[in-house]
Design a protein around this motif. Sequence first.
Motif, PDB file in Angstrom:
ATOM      1  N   PRO A 123      20.849  25.734  38.101  1.00 17.04           N
ATOM      2  CA  PRO A 123      19.515  25.610  37.502  1.00 17.04           C
ATOM      3  C   PRO A 123      18.602  26.766  37.860  1.00 17.04           C
ATOM      4  CG  PRO A 123      19.773  24.063  39.315  1.00 17.04           C
ATOM      5  CD  PRO A 123      21.125  24.667  39.071  1.00 17.04           C
ATOM      6  N   VAL A 124      17.814  27.207  36.877  1.00 16.84           N
ATOM      7  CA  VAL A 124      16.854  28.298  37.074  1.00 16.84           C
ATOM      8  C   VAL A 124      15.425  27.783  36.888  1.00 16.84           C
ATOM      9  CG1 VAL A 124      16.049  30.539  36.219  1.00 16.84           C
ATOM     10  CG2 VAL A 124      18.511  30.060  36.371  1.00 16.84           C
ATOM     11  N   ALA A 125      15.143  27.189  35.719  1.00 18.38           N
ATOM     12  CA  ALA A 125      13.795  26.671  35.461  1.00 18.38           C
ATOM     13  C   ALA A 125      13.778  25.811  34.211  1.00 18.38           C
ATOM     14  CB  ALA A 125      12.804  27.820  35.291  1.00 18.38           C
ATOM     15  N   ASN A 126      13.008  24.714  34.248  1.00 14.85           N
ATOM     16  CA  ASN A 126      12.763  23.960  33.023  1.00 14.85           C
ATOM     17  C   ASN A 126      11.637  24.634  32.253  1.00 14.85           C
ATOM     18  OD1 ASN A 126      13.441  21.383  31.531  1.00 14.85           O
ATOM     19  ND2 ASN A 126      11.221  21.200  31.653  1.00 14.85           N
ATOM     20  N   VAL A 127      11.736  24.619  30.922  1.00 14.80           N
ATOM     21  CA  VAL A 127      10.768  25.329  30.092  1.00 14.80           C
ATOM     22  C   VAL A 127       9.928  24.377  29.241  1.00 14.80           C
ATOM     23  CG1 VAL A 127      10.499  27.091  28.299  1.00 14.80           C
ATOM     24  CG2 VAL A 127      12.252  27.366  30.060  1.00 14.80           C
ATOM     25  N   LEU A 128      10.567  23.553  28.427  1.00 14.63           N
ATOM     26  CA  LEU A 128       9.839  22.630  27.563  1.00 14.63           C
ATOM     27  C   LEU A 128      10.316  21.200  27.769  1.00 14.63           C
ATOM     28  CD1 LEU A 128       9.758  24.421  24.054  1.00 14.63           C
ATOM     29  CD2 LEU A 128       7.958  24.382  25.800  1.00 14.63           C
ATOM     30  N   THR A 129       9.400  20.269  27.597  1.00 15.61           N
ATOM     31  CA  THR A 129       9.726  18.845  27.558  1.00 15.61           C
ATOM     32  C   THR A 129       9.056  18.275  26.314  1.00 15.61           C
ATOM     33  OG1 THR A 129       9.838  18.683  29.964  1.00 15.61           O
ATOM     34  CG2 THR A 129       9.508  16.630  28.747  1.00 15.61           C
ATOM     35  N   ALA A 130       9.762  17.401  25.614  1.00 12.99           N
ATOM     36  CA  ALA A 130       9.193  16.851  24.378  1.00 12.99           C
ATOM     37  C   ALA A 130       9.793  15.490  24.067  1.00 12.99           C
ATOM     38  CB  ALA A 130       9.446  17.794  23.202  1.00 12.99           C
ATOM     39  N   PRO A 131       8.997  14.586  23.492  1.00 15.11           N
ATOM     40  CA  PRO A 131       9.543  13.317  23.005  1.00 15.11           C
ATOM     41  C   PRO A 131      10.279  13.586  21.694  1.00 15.11           C
ATOM     42  CG  PRO A 131       7.265  13.490  22.364  1.00 15.11           C
ATOM     43  CD  PRO A 131       7.557  14.701  23.212  1.00 15.11           C
ATOM     44  N   GLN A 132      10.948  12.594  21.188  1.00 21.62           N
ATOM     45  CA  GLN A 132      11.555  12.710  19.864  1.00 21.62           C
ATOM     46  C   GLN A 132      10.672  12.029  18.827  1.00 21.62           C
ATOM     47  OE1 GLN A 132      16.114  12.955  19.530  1.00 21.62           O
ATOM     48  NE2 GLN A 132      15.716  11.148  20.770  1.00 21.62           N
ATOM     49  N   LEU A 133      10.816  12.495  17.602  1.00 22.24           N
ATOM     50  CA  LEU A 133      10.188  11.838  16.463  1.00 22.24           C
ATOM     51  C   LEU A 133      11.267  11.163  15.631  1.00 22.24           C
ATOM     52  CD1 LEU A 133       7.830  14.689  15.149  1.00 22.24           C
ATOM     53  CD2 LEU A 133       7.157  12.690  16.513  1.00 22.24           C
ATOM     54  N   ILE A 134      10.904  10.046  15.010  1.00 18.28           N
ATOM     55  CA  ILE A 134      11.737   9.493  13.945  1.00 18.28           C
ATOM     56  C   ILE A 134      11.148  10.048  12.660  1.00 18.28           C
ATOM     57  CG2 ILE A 134      12.596   7.420  12.803  1.00 18.28           C
ATOM     58  CD1 ILE A 134      12.064   5.863  15.361  1.00 18.28           C
ATOM     59  N   VAL A 135      11.929  10.835  11.934  1.00 20.25           N
ATOM     60  CA  VAL A 135      11.429  11.559  10.766  1.00 20.25           C
ATOM     61  C   VAL A 135      12.240  11.200   9.530  1.00 20.25           C
ATOM     62  CG1 VAL A 135      10.951  13.848   9.811  1.00 20.25           C
ATOM     63  CG2 VAL A 135      10.754  13.472  12.266  1.00 20.25           C
ATOM     64  N   VAL A 136      11.556  10.862   8.432  1.00 23.12           N
ATOM     65  CA  VAL A 136      12.224  10.572   7.164  1.00 23.12           C
ATOM     66  C   VAL A 136      11.830  11.631   6.138  1.00 23.12           C
ATOM     67  CG1 VAL A 136      12.320   8.103   7.611  1.00 23.12           C
ATOM     68  CG2 VAL A 136      10.390   9.047   6.355  1.00 23.12           C
ATOM     69  N   ARG A 137      12.701  11.852   5.183  1.00 26.11           N
ATOM     70  CA  ARG A 137      12.439  12.875   4.174  1.00 26.11           C
ATOM     71  C   ARG A 137      11.537  12.348   3.063  1.00 26.11           C
ATOM     72  NH1 ARG A 137      15.314  11.721  -0.406  1.00 26.11           N
ATOM     73  NH2 ARG A 137      17.202  10.440  -0.154  1.00 26.11           N
ATOM     74  N   GLU A 138      10.987  13.268   2.341  1.00 28.99           N
ATOM     75  CA  GLU A 138      10.185  12.946   1.165  1.00 28.99           C
ATOM     76  C   GLU A 138      11.062  12.218   0.149  1.00 28.99           C
ATOM     77  OE1 GLU A 138       7.056  15.520  -1.556  1.00 28.99           O
ATOM     78  OE2 GLU A 138       8.983  16.418  -1.015  1.00 28.99           O
ATOM     79  N   GLY A 139      10.541  11.168  -0.447  1.00 31.06           N
ATOM     80  CA  GLY A 139      11.301  10.416  -1.446  1.00 31.06           C
ATOM     81  C   GLY A 139      11.915   9.137  -0.922  1.00 31.06           C
ATOM     82  N   VAL A 140      12.050   9.017   0.400  1.00 30.87           N
ATOM     83  CA  VAL A 140      12.550   7.773   0.982  1.00 30.87           C
ATOM     84  C   VAL A 140      11.365   6.816   1.115  1.00 30.87           C
ATOM     85  CG1 VAL A 140      13.608   6.699   3.008  1.00 30.87           C
ATOM     86  CG2 VAL A 140      14.415   8.933   2.217  1.00 30.87           C
ATOM     87  N   PRO A 141      11.475   5.584   0.582  1.00 28.51           N
ATOM     88  CA  PRO A 141      10.332   4.651   0.561  1.00 28.51           C
ATOM     89  C   PRO A 141      10.057   4.001   1.920  1.00 28.51           C
ATOM     90  CG  PRO A 141      12.250   3.591  -0.361  1.00 28.51           C
ATOM     91  CD  PRO A 141      12.667   5.014  -0.088  1.00 28.51           C
ATOM     92  N   ILE A 142       9.820   4.838   2.919  1.00 29.48           N
ATOM     93  CA  ILE A 142       9.594   4.344   4.284  1.00 29.48           C
ATOM     94  C   ILE A 142       8.415   5.095   4.893  1.00 29.48           C
ATOM     95  CG2 ILE A 142      10.545   4.277   6.634  1.00 29.48           C
ATOM     96  CD1 ILE A 142      13.334   4.003   5.303  1.00 29.48           C
ATOM     97  N   LYS A 143       7.421   4.349   5.381  1.00 30.30           N
ATOM     98  CA  LYS A 143       6.258   4.967   6.011  1.00 30.30           C
ATOM     99  C   LYS A 143       6.063   4.520   7.455  1.00 30.30           C
ATOM    100  CE  LYS A 143       3.638   5.592   1.712  1.00 30.30           C
ATOM    101  NZ  LYS A 143       2.360   5.279   0.983  1.00 30.30           N
ATOM    102  N   THR A 144       6.714   3.412   7.822  1.00 38.17           N
ATOM    103  CA  THR A 144       6.569   2.879   9.172  1.00 38.17           C
ATOM    104  C   THR A 144       7.937   2.475   9.719  1.00 38.17           C
ATOM    105  OG1 THR A 144       6.311   0.573   8.468  1.00 38.17           O
ATOM    106  CG2 THR A 144       4.298   1.930   8.564  1.00 38.17           C
TER     107      THR A 144
END
Length: 329
Positions: A123-144
């Motif tokens: 190990p040298v160094a940690n750089v970024l930390t991030a959560p994940q997103l649940i992402v849907v494409r345009e045209g899929v009838p899902i908003k939540t």
Amino acid sequence: MNPIRRRLAGAAALALLATTAVTTAPAAFAQGGYPDKPITMMVGAAPGGTTDIAARMLAEPLGKALGQTVVVDNRAGASGALAAIAVKRAEADGYTILMQYSGYHVITPHIQKSQWDLKDLRPVANVLTAPQLIVVREGVPIKTTAELIAYAKKNPGKLSFASSGNGSLQHVTGVMLEQQTGIQMIHVPYKGTGPALQDLLGGQVDLTFGTPPPFMPFIASGKLRAVAVTGKERLSSLPDVPTAAQAGLPNLDAGSWFAVFAPAKTPQAVVDRLTTAIAKIMATPEFKKKAAELGATADYMNPQQLQAHSDAEFQRWGKVISSAKIQAD
């Protein structure tokens, strides 16, 4: 001068020359120092994903700090193994390093065998930390998230989700979502988030899970829709997107980190040079701002902290994978 004296004088001169070489060589090396040629930063995924973005965010300022060019080399495939193996086999001199994605580091080893091991990397160094997103494409009838679950239950096996490869955190998160909600989806693995994103935008797959950086421009343009954040807090850059817990999925907590590693036998002085330079870069307002805009955090960890974090994450995800009986497709 007679022949005997001439030979003695010559031997003395050679001895003096040898002594001078031995005593001055380390000094010359110390003056030249590391690095004195370009550095290659390997990335185990195709361009376009967060691992690649993290590498390119760091490469330019690191090169300036060290006085040498840092070249990003994408070696996509085998769930990050191609890059990890290349770094494992490289000279342990600090001229070949790895920008590693946590999914490849602490999840994939539990699911599939490879020609590299955690002990092969230092190990040298940690750089970024991030959560994940649940992402849907345009045209899929899902908003939540509720709509996603309802749609998937009404249409079992119809929704497809992309990941950056078998055993990646995206893959595991998708399986966790299926198991926690009783839905069925089709997993489509890629050689990194970049190719997965292209097919998501092209309509070949319906949704994906992943860290925010590569998705943010397309969320802003409306081509993609974020339905939840798989972290403990909402993102300041996406304040209207609820956490998974707020959306009714308290156990869907899955974040990623992106860190620099070197071959196991890399000298301490070289690791110190690298991690010191990285720490200074990450402390700058410019680096922190860019990370925040991408939905990530500039989260520096020194080698000892990164080792402890990596060990803990390896144990945590091992338990998740074992209890969920997750296997590579």
